[in-house]
Design a protein around this motif. Structure first.
Motif, mmCIF file in Angstrom:
data_model
loop_
_atom_site.group_PDB
_atom_site.id
_atom_site.type_symbol
_atom_site.label_atom_id
_atom_site.label_comp_id
_atom_site.label_asym_id
_atom_site.label_seq_id
_atom_site.Cartn_x
_atom_site.Cartn_y
_atom_site.Cartn_z
ATOM 1 N N PHE A 63 0.824 -1.200 0.000
ATOM 2 C CA PHE A 63 0.000 0.000 0.000
ATOM 3 C C PHE A 63 0.864 1.257 0.000
ATOM 4 O O PHE A 63 0.622 2.212 -0.754
ATOM 5 N N THR A 64 1.888 1.254 0.856
ATOM 6 C CA THR A 64 2.809 2.395 0.890
ATOM 7 C C THR A 64 3.424 2.625 -0.475
ATOM 8 O O THR A 64 3.492 3.756 -0.968
ATOM 9 N N SER A 65 3.886 1.537 -1.102
ATOM 10 C CA SER A 65 4.533 1.671 -2.403
ATOM 11 C C SER A 65 3.599 2.259 -3.441
ATOM 12 O O SER A 65 4.007 3.099 -4.239
ATOM 13 N N ILE A 66 2.349 1.787 -3.424
ATOM 14 C CA ILE A 66 1.414 2.272 -4.437
ATOM 15 C C ILE A 66 1.127 3.751 -4.225
ATOM 16 O O ILE A 66 1.090 4.546 -5.175
ATOM 17 N N GLN A 67 0.963 4.137 -2.955
ATOM 18 C CA GLN A 67 0.765 5.561 -2.651
ATOM 19 C C GLN A 67 1.925 6.398 -3.176
ATOM 20 O O GLN A 67 1.738 7.393 -3.866
ATOM 21 N N ILE A 68 3.139 5.948 -2.802
ATOM 22 C CA ILE A 68 4.332 6.692 -3.200
ATOM 23 C C ILE A 68 4.409 6.773 -4.716
ATOM 24 O O ILE A 68 4.683 7.821 -5.296
ATOM 25 N N ALA A 69 4.166 5.641 -5.367
ATOM 26 C CA ALA A 69 4.300 5.602 -6.821
ATOM 27 C C ALA A 69 3.298 6.534 -7.492
ATOM 28 O O ALA A 69 3.634 7.243 -8.446
ATOM 29 N N ALA A 70 2.061 6.546 -6.979
ATOM 30 C CA ALA A 70 1.038 7.396 -7.594
ATOM 31 C C ALA A 70 1.401 8.871 -7.443
ATOM 32 O O ALA A 70 1.330 9.652 -8.395
ATOM 33 N N MET A 71 1.843 9.249 -6.232
ATOM 34 C CA MET A 71 2.228 10.647 -6.019
ATOM 35 C C MET A 71 3.432 11.015 -6.864
ATOM 36 O O MET A 71 3.488 12.091 -7.466
ATOM 37 N N LEU A 211 17.007 3.887 -3.739
ATOM 38 C CA LEU A 211 16.590 5.213 -3.273
ATOM 39 C C LEU A 211 15.691 5.100 -2.059
ATOM 40 O O LEU A 211 15.834 5.833 -1.087
ATOM 41 N N ALA A 212 14.756 4.141 -2.130
ATOM 42 C CA ALA A 212 13.829 3.988 -1.012
ATOM 43 C C ALA A 212 14.579 3.620 0.266
ATOM 44 O O ALA A 212 14.289 4.143 1.339
ATOM 45 N N SER A 213 15.559 2.728 0.157
ATOM 46 C CA SER A 213 16.291 2.321 1.362
ATOM 47 C C SER A 213 17.030 3.482 1.991
ATOM 48 O O SER A 213 17.084 3.603 3.209
ATOM 49 N N PHE A 214 17.605 4.337 1.163
ATOM 50 C CA PHE A 214 18.327 5.482 1.721
ATOM 51 C C PHE A 214 17.375 6.469 2.364
ATOM 52 O O PHE A 214 17.697 7.094 3.359
ATOM 53 N N LEU A 215 16.211 6.652 1.750
ATOM 54 C CA LEU A 215 15.360 7.755 2.176
ATOM 55 C C LEU A 215 14.134 7.344 2.950
ATOM 56 O O LEU A 215 13.256 8.155 3.179
ATOM 57 N N ALA A 216 14.069 6.087 3.361
ATOM 58 C CA ALA A 216 12.893 5.661 4.097
ATOM 59 C C ALA A 216 13.049 5.985 5.576
ATOM 60 O O ALA A 216 14.147 6.152 6.084
ATOM 61 N N GLY A 217 11.921 6.064 6.234
ATOM 62 C CA GLY A 217 11.940 6.285 7.667
ATOM 63 C C GLY A 217 11.479 5.023 8.372
ATOM 64 O O GLY A 217 11.320 3.983 7.748
ATOM 65 N N PRO A 218 11.251 5.116 9.681
ATOM 66 C CA PRO A 218 10.882 3.917 10.434
ATOM 67 C C PRO A 218 9.569 3.285 9.995
ATOM 68 O O PRO A 218 9.413 2.085 10.108
ATOM 69 N N ASN A 219 8.639 4.095 9.492
ATOM 70 C CA ASN A 219 7.343 3.508 9.151
ATOM 71 C C ASN A 219 7.061 3.447 7.683
ATOM 72 O O ASN A 219 5.926 3.299 7.272
ATOM 73 N N SER A 220 8.085 3.634 6.879
ATOM 74 C CA SER A 220 7.773 3.744 5.465
ATOM 75 C C SER A 220 8.511 2.694 4.670
ATOM 76 O O SER A 220 9.277 3.001 3.786
ATOM 77 N N THR A 221 8.267 1.436 5.002
ATOM 78 C CA THR A 221 8.874 0.362 4.221
ATOM 79 C C THR A 221 8.106 0.203 2.923
ATOM 80 O O THR A 221 6.881 0.110 2.928
ATOM 81 N N THR A 222 8.851 0.199 1.821
ATOM 82 C CA THR A 222 8.187 0.021 0.539
ATOM 83 C C THR A 222 8.234 -1.451 0.143
ATOM 84 O O THR A 222 9.006 -2.234 0.690
#
Lengths: 272, 298
Positions: A63-71, A211-222
């Motif tokens: 779900f997180t990934s789809i949100q991120i991708a759409a934005m 990119l996601a691994s570098f810039l993710a936070g504690p709750n934003s696993t893609t």
């Protein structure tokens, strides 16, 4: 090119095609394997697919990934459209060279460097300005958009260059305001390219691990981060099922993108 | 002829993208450079400041070169860079060997099949990078398909280490980047005038020799673009060496990741990144210069 029918050539090409397809076909087949042991085929089963839907971590990541991708896709298309319009209509604008160079940078640089640089940037701004508070979905979106813009600009720019300027001129001559010309003439014509660019940006974002691994936070696993860490830990059949779904999903997106680009190219009024 | 000349439109369109790339690309890269010149310290953020205001209006600028010295002098880093370049080079060569026949086949086959064949080449490429690497992990891993199958048949006693070495990494890179070689090759092959080959045959030239002396040199632009499109990203690859490489398959990508995430040494990660940038930008600029020289000559 002269049609030189050679059997060896066809066989060589055939081998390469097989090389490209066999691993994926094997993957898809084994996702339906009832057995958890990879080497033994024990019958056809959907059980790994149903197991996926009970995995909460996985569903959250998806779900997180789809949100991120759409934005990302939406932002990249908006920014990319503006960039393409500027580069095509005002090619001699001040700083065009730097602008073009920077836009193309993510295409050339390994994404590790882009990721690291952006992370260091955000840490610095967090120190200086208090924003952003830690990393998360927001910073991932910024990174993905920066990467996607490079591709989006290429697609939209080449479509704009094929656009017959007489169409817009005719509208202007008939008294339409530039904004009307854009909304009623330009936009509808380039819409398939915009859709294609959106889908490309979407799949780029959905597929990115570094990119996601570098810039993710504690709750934003893609999703790619989740898949990557699971693969490192070891093989499980659920990953096969997940992989098959991802293959299907991404292929459909790209197929739509390919069809839109193809039909927009065919229907484009040719410049006289 | 009415042309676009509205200053307002020009500025309003350009301002957001321009600011975006300045803030999220240019400035971060400068910061990357800056941090490569600092020292790691315990703290948040884990690097020393470059500029510090001292008491009587003195600005102390500290440029630490130790990171770069480490990189150039430490055998581990030198080996890693060489290893990455070697793997990338071998992958590029194999991609060329595998890709050329396919590109040639498509360029010389019936035009009505070309689009379909090209689509077939691109289709696996569109199904997610990560998943395609996973497909090879699945095949080569100790608990993967090949090993399980062989063990099930009783042909081997314990798993073969197929999936954690440089060869697996090369296979992975070739598998993922092959379309990048096939497409430019196809583009430059199909531009070659068939009359040139016919002339060679008419003059009694053996087909293979004609290929070497006519087709191959004329397709060098495709060879060059394809090679660059594979070599440059391959040097900085992380995911493929991480998933398909063994503990001794050291590449810059893995070292950078390790230094950053495991050792928490940001300055040296930055320095490794800067060195990697130089490594990738230099061949690129050479190619650009060569290509520009070509355009001017023709």
């Amino acid at each position: 090119m002269k049609r030189h029918k050679s059997l060896q050539l066809a066989i060589a090409a055939g081998f390469v095609f097989a090389f490209l397809y066999i691993p994926i076909i094997v993957l898809v087949i084994f996702s339906f394997n009832r057995s958890a042991v990879m080497g033994k085929w024990e019958g056809f089963s959907f059980k790994w697919y149903t197991a996926l839907f009970e995995n909460k971590l996985l569903l959250d990541a998806a779900f997180t990934s789809i949100q991120i991708a759409a934005m990302t896709a939406t932002l990249a298309v908006i920014l990319g459209l503006c960039s393409a319009l500027v580069l095509v209509r005002y090619p001699k604008i001040k700083g065009a060279m730097l602008f073009k160079g920077l836009l193309a940078t993510p295409l050339v640089l390994p994404d590790m460097i882009t990721g690291l640089a952006l992370l260091l940037f955000f840490v610095g701004t967090e120190q200086l300005l208090g924003w952003p508070q830690g990393r998360g979905v927001f910073t991932i979106i910024i990174a993905h958009t920066t990467l996607a813009m490079a591709y989006v600009v290429i697609i939209i720019k080449s479509r704009l260059e094929e656009l017959d300027p007489l169409l817009e001129e005719a509208a202007l001559d008939l008294g339409a305001k530039p904004i009307t010309v854009f909304l009623k003439i330009t936009l509808p014509i380039i819409m398939p390219s915009l859709l294609a660019a959106w889908l490309l940006a979407f799949t780029l974002s959905l597929d990115d691990v570094v990119l996601a691994s570098f810039l993710a936070g504690p709750n934003s696993t893609t999703l790619p981060m989740y898949i990557f860490s699971k693969i490192r830990l070891g093989l499980t059949p659920e990953i096969n099922a997940l992989a098959t779904i991802v293959i299907l999903f991404v292929s459909v997106c790209i197929a739509i993108m390919g069809v839109s680009l193809y039909t927009s190219g065919r229907n484009a009024p040719k410049p006289r | 002829m009415k042309t676009y000349n509205s200053r307002l439109e020009k500025i309003s369109l350009a301002v957001f993208p321009y600011l975006w790339v300045i803030f999220f690309l240019a400035i971060p890269l400068v910061i990357l450079l800056k941090i490569s010149f600092s020292e790691p310290i315990i703290g948040k953020p884990p690097y020393s400041d470059m500029l510090t205001w001292m008491d009587d209006h003195v600005l102390l600028i500290k440029v630490t070169l130790i990171n770069f010295f480490s990189i150039f002098q430490d055998d581990l880093y030198v080996f890693t860079y060489m290893n990455s370049i070697q793997i990338a080079l071998i992958s590029t060569i194999f991609s060329l060997i595998l890709g050329y026949p396919v590109a040639y086949f498509i360029a010389t086959c019936d035009p009505k099949w070309r689009m379909t064949l090209l689509m077939l080449i691109m289709l696996p490429f569109w199904s997610s990078f990560l998943i395609r690497i996973y497909a090879w992990v699945l095949l080569l891993s100790p608990t993967g398909i090949i090993n399980s199958f062989l063990m099930h048949l009783g042909l081997i006693g314990s798993a073969l280490p197929l999936g954690s070495n440089s060869v697996a990494v090369i296979i992975g890179i070739v598998y993922c980047y092959l379309p990048f070689m096939i497409l430019p090759l196809y583009a430059s092959l199909q531009k070659i005038d068939p009359l040139l080959l016919e002339a060679a045959y008419d003059l009694g030239c053996h087909p293979f020799k004609a290929f070497c002396k006519v087709t191959l040199p004329l397709s060098y632009k495709g060879i060059l673009s394809g090679s660059m499109l594979i070599f440059i990203p391959a040097v900085g690859e992380f995911v493929i060496p991480e998933l398909l490489g063994g503990p001794e398959t050291l590449t810059i990508g893995r070292i950078l990741w390790g230094e950053f995430f495991h050792n928490r040494d940001w300055p040296i990660s930055a320095a490794i990144a800067v060195a990697l940038m130089i490594l990738t930008i230099v061949p690129l600029m050479i190619i650009q210069r060569l290509q520009r020289g070509d355009h001017e000559a023709s």
